[in-house]
Design a protein around this motif. Structure first.
Motif, PDB file in Angstrom:
ATOM      1  N   ARG A  97       0.290   6.440  11.789  1.00 39.15           N
ATOM      2  CA  ARG A  97       0.264   7.520  10.799  1.00 39.15           C
ATOM      3  C   ARG A  97       1.678   7.896  10.371  1.00 39.15           C
ATOM      4  NH1 ARG A  97      -4.641  10.453  13.846  1.00 39.15           N
ATOM      5  NH2 ARG A  97      -6.179   8.914  13.181  1.00 39.15           N
ATOM      6  N   GLY A  98       1.785   8.299   9.106  1.00 40.82           N
ATOM      7  CA  GLY A  98       3.072   8.677   8.558  1.00 40.82           C
ATOM      8  C   GLY A  98       3.902   7.491   8.085  1.00 40.82           C
ATOM      9  N   ARG A  99       3.301   6.310   8.046  1.00 37.91           N
ATOM     10  CA  ARG A  99       4.040   5.100   7.652  1.00 37.91           C
ATOM     11  C   ARG A  99       3.526   4.501   6.342  1.00 37.91           C
ATOM     12  NH1 ARG A  99       4.891   1.301  12.662  1.00 37.91           N
ATOM     13  NH2 ARG A  99       6.390   0.410  11.195  1.00 37.91           N
ATOM     14  N   GLY A 100       2.722   5.263   5.609  1.00 32.58           N
ATOM     15  CA  GLY A 100       2.260   4.806   4.300  1.00 32.58           C
ATOM     16  C   GLY A 100       0.984   3.995   4.306  1.00 32.58           C
ATOM     17  N   VAL A 101       0.320   3.912   5.446  1.00 28.21           N
ATOM     18  CA  VAL A 101      -0.884   3.086   5.559  1.00 28.21           C
ATOM     19  C   VAL A 101      -2.026   3.642   4.715  1.00 28.21           C
ATOM     20  CG1 VAL A 101      -2.643   2.228   7.170  1.00 28.21           C
ATOM     21  CG2 VAL A 101      -0.214   2.205   7.826  1.00 28.21           C
ATOM     22  N   ALA A 102      -2.352   4.910   4.867  1.00 28.04           N
ATOM     23  CA  ALA A 102      -3.468   5.495   4.117  1.00 28.04           C
ATOM     24  C   ALA A 102      -3.187   5.463   2.616  1.00 28.04           C
ATOM     25  CB  ALA A 102      -3.739   6.924   4.585  1.00 28.04           C
ATOM     26  N   ARG A 103      -1.979   5.776   2.229  1.00 30.60           N
ATOM     27  CA  ARG A 103      -1.606   5.729   0.803  1.00 30.60           C
ATOM     28  C   ARG A 103      -1.801   4.317   0.251  1.00 30.60           C
ATOM     29  NH1 ARG A 103       1.810   8.865  -2.568  1.00 30.60           N
ATOM     30  NH2 ARG A 103       2.313  10.159  -0.765  1.00 30.60           N
ATOM     31  N   ALA A 104      -1.365   3.310   1.000  1.00 25.69           N
ATOM     32  CA  ALA A 104      -1.505   1.926   0.548  1.00 25.69           C
ATOM     33  C   ALA A 104      -2.975   1.527   0.440  1.00 25.69           C
ATOM     34  CB  ALA A 104      -0.757   0.983   1.504  1.00 25.69           C
ATOM     35  N   ALA A 130      -6.332  18.911   7.597  1.00 22.85           N
ATOM     36  CA  ALA A 130      -5.095  19.259   6.891  1.00 22.85           C
ATOM     37  C   ALA A 130      -4.144  18.082   6.749  1.00 22.85           C
ATOM     38  CB  ALA A 130      -4.401  20.420   7.607  1.00 22.85           C
ATOM     39  N   THR A 131      -4.061  17.227   7.758  1.00 22.51           N
ATOM     40  CA  THR A 131      -3.148  16.091   7.699  1.00 22.51           C
ATOM     41  C   THR A 131      -3.521  15.177   6.540  1.00 22.51           C
ATOM     42  OG1 THR A 131      -2.784  16.205  10.081  1.00 22.51           O
ATOM     43  CG2 THR A 131      -2.224  14.125   8.992  1.00 22.51           C
ATOM     44  N   ALA A 132      -4.773  14.814   6.462  1.00 22.41           N
ATOM     45  CA  ALA A 132      -5.215  13.938   5.376  1.00 22.41           C
ATOM     46  C   ALA A 132      -5.109  14.635   4.027  1.00 22.41           C
ATOM     47  CB  ALA A 132      -6.654  13.481   5.620  1.00 22.41           C
ATOM     48  N   ARG A 133      -5.436  15.887   3.987  1.00 21.96           N
ATOM     49  CA  ARG A 133      -5.415  16.611   2.716  1.00 21.96           C
ATOM     50  C   ARG A 133      -4.010  16.697   2.121  1.00 21.96           C
ATOM     51  NH1 ARG A 133      -8.705  21.952   2.819  1.00 21.96           N
ATOM     52  NH2 ARG A 133      -8.250  21.757   0.613  1.00 21.96           N
ATOM     53  N   ARG A 134      -2.980  16.702   2.956  1.00 17.08           N
ATOM     54  CA  ARG A 134      -1.612  16.700   2.422  1.00 17.08           C
ATOM     55  C   ARG A 134      -1.377  15.448   1.581  1.00 17.08           C
ATOM     56  NH1 ARG A 134      -0.397  19.360   7.154  1.00 17.08           N
ATOM     57  NH2 ARG A 134       0.018  17.482   8.344  1.00 17.08           N
ATOM     58  N   LEU A 135      -1.833  14.316   2.062  1.00 18.94           N
ATOM     59  CA  LEU A 135      -1.712  13.076   1.293  1.00 18.94           C
ATOM     60  C   LEU A 135      -2.630  13.113   0.080  1.00 18.94           C
ATOM     61  CD1 LEU A 135      -0.862  10.157   0.724  1.00 18.94           C
ATOM     62  CD2 LEU A 135      -2.707   9.443   2.281  1.00 18.94           C
ATOM     63  N   TYR A 136      -3.870  13.484   0.282  1.00 20.66           N
ATOM     64  CA  TYR A 136      -4.844  13.472  -0.816  1.00 20.66           C
ATOM     65  C   TYR A 136      -4.395  14.363  -1.969  1.00 20.66           C
ATOM     66  CZ  TYR A 136      -7.895  11.489   2.812  1.00 20.66           C
ATOM     67  OH  TYR A 136      -8.431  10.724   3.810  1.00 20.66           O
ATOM     68  N   ASP A 137      -3.785  15.482  -1.659  1.00 20.72           N
ATOM     69  CA  ASP A 137      -3.288  16.381  -2.715  1.00 20.72           C
ATOM     70  C   ASP A 137      -2.154  15.743  -3.515  1.00 20.72           C
ATOM     71  OD1 ASP A 137      -5.132  18.350  -2.087  1.00 20.72           O
ATOM     72  OD2 ASP A 137      -3.732  19.530  -0.886  1.00 20.72           O
ATOM     73  N   GLN A 138      -1.489  14.745  -2.943  1.00 22.92           N
ATOM     74  CA  GLN A 138      -0.411  14.043  -3.643  1.00 22.92           C
ATOM     75  C   GLN A 138      -0.931  12.911  -4.531  1.00 22.92           C
ATOM     76  OE1 GLN A 138       2.588  12.658  -0.893  1.00 22.92           O
ATOM     77  NE2 GLN A 138       2.493  14.559   0.270  1.00 22.92           N
ATOM     78  N   VAL A 139      -2.031  12.292  -4.142  1.00 24.19           N
ATOM     79  CA  VAL A 139      -2.485  11.086  -4.832  1.00 24.19           C
ATOM     80  C   VAL A 139      -3.726  11.285  -5.693  1.00 24.19           C
ATOM     81  CG1 VAL A 139      -1.449   9.570  -3.089  1.00 24.19           C
ATOM     82  CG2 VAL A 139      -3.868  10.220  -2.894  1.00 24.19           C
ATOM     83  N   ALA A 140      -4.369  12.438  -5.584  1.00 28.33           N
ATOM     84  CA  ALA A 140      -5.616  12.662  -6.322  1.00 28.33           C
ATOM     85  C   ALA A 140      -5.757  14.127  -6.684  1.00 28.33           C
ATOM     86  CB  ALA A 140      -6.811  12.212  -5.471  1.00 28.33           C
TER      87      ALA A 140
END
Length: 153
Positions: A97-104, A130-140
Motif C-alpha cells: 500500500r502507498g506504492r501506486g498499486v490501487a491507482r494503477a 478512509a484510506t481507500a477513499r483518499r485515493l478514490y477522491d483523487q481519481v473519481a
C-alpha cells in the motif's frame, strides 16, 4: 539507495495460472476486511470465471514480479448511457500500500472499459474506508449516491 528510494514500477496484466495461490490469499484478505469468510468452492468458481474472461474479469498488479493487488470487474447495460463497467473488488496487499498499486489498477480497468466502449467505470466502498477513499477522491467523482442492498437466499 534503499529499496524504498527506487522508483516503484507496477505492472498490470491478466492473472496467470501461477498467480492462483497468491490471488486467493488477496481475495481472502479483501473479504476478511469486509467481515466475510468465503468457502473453498467460491475461490474455484471465481478463478474459473476470471480465467474464461467472458462475464467477469480480473487484473493483477505486480511489484518486482510478485502479485500484490487485484481488481475484479464486469460490464452491464445501462438505461442512460453506453454500457457501464462495475469495479466490484479492489484490493492491495498491506505491504504494497502507498506504492501506486490501487491507482494503477483503477487506471487499467478504466483503460479496459474505454476499449470496450463503456460510458463509465464506477465502484463503491464502505464509508469508513478512509484510506481507500483518499485515493478514490483523487481519481473519481463521488456523486453522493447511497447503495441499498437486499440479500437474497
Amino acid at each position: 539507495m534503499t529499496p524504498d528510494d527506487r522508483e516503484t514500477v507496477v505492472t498490470i496484466g491478466r492473472l496467470l495460472p501461477e498467480d492462483r495461490e497468491t490471488w486467493q490469499t488477496l481475495v481472502a484478505g479483501y473479504n476478511e476486511f469486509y467481515g466475510r469468510t468465503m468457502p473453498e468452492e467460491f475461490f474455484d468458481h471465481s478463478w474459473a470465471e476470471f480465467s474464461a474472461g467472458q462475464c467477469i474479469h480480473a487484473l493483477g498488479a505486480k511489484l518486482d514480479g510478485k502479485l500484490v493487488g487485484i481488481a475484479h470487474f464486469l460490464t452491464h447495460a445501462s438505461t442512460t448511457s453506453a454500457d457501464s463497467c462495475y469495479l466490484q473488488d479492489l484490493f492491495t496487499a498491506p505491504e504494497a500500500r502507498g506504492r501506486g498499486v490501487a491507482r494503477a489498477l483503477i487506471e487499467a480497468v478504466a483503460a479496459w472499459a474505454r476499449s470496450q466502449n463503456c460510458g463509465r467505470v464506477y465502484w463503491s466502498t464502505h464509508e469508513t474506508n478512509a484510506t481507500a477513499r483518499r485515493l478514490y477522491d483523487q481519481v473519481a467523482e463521488n456523486r453522493g449516491f447511497i447503495l441499498y442492498t437486499i440479500a437474497l437466499p
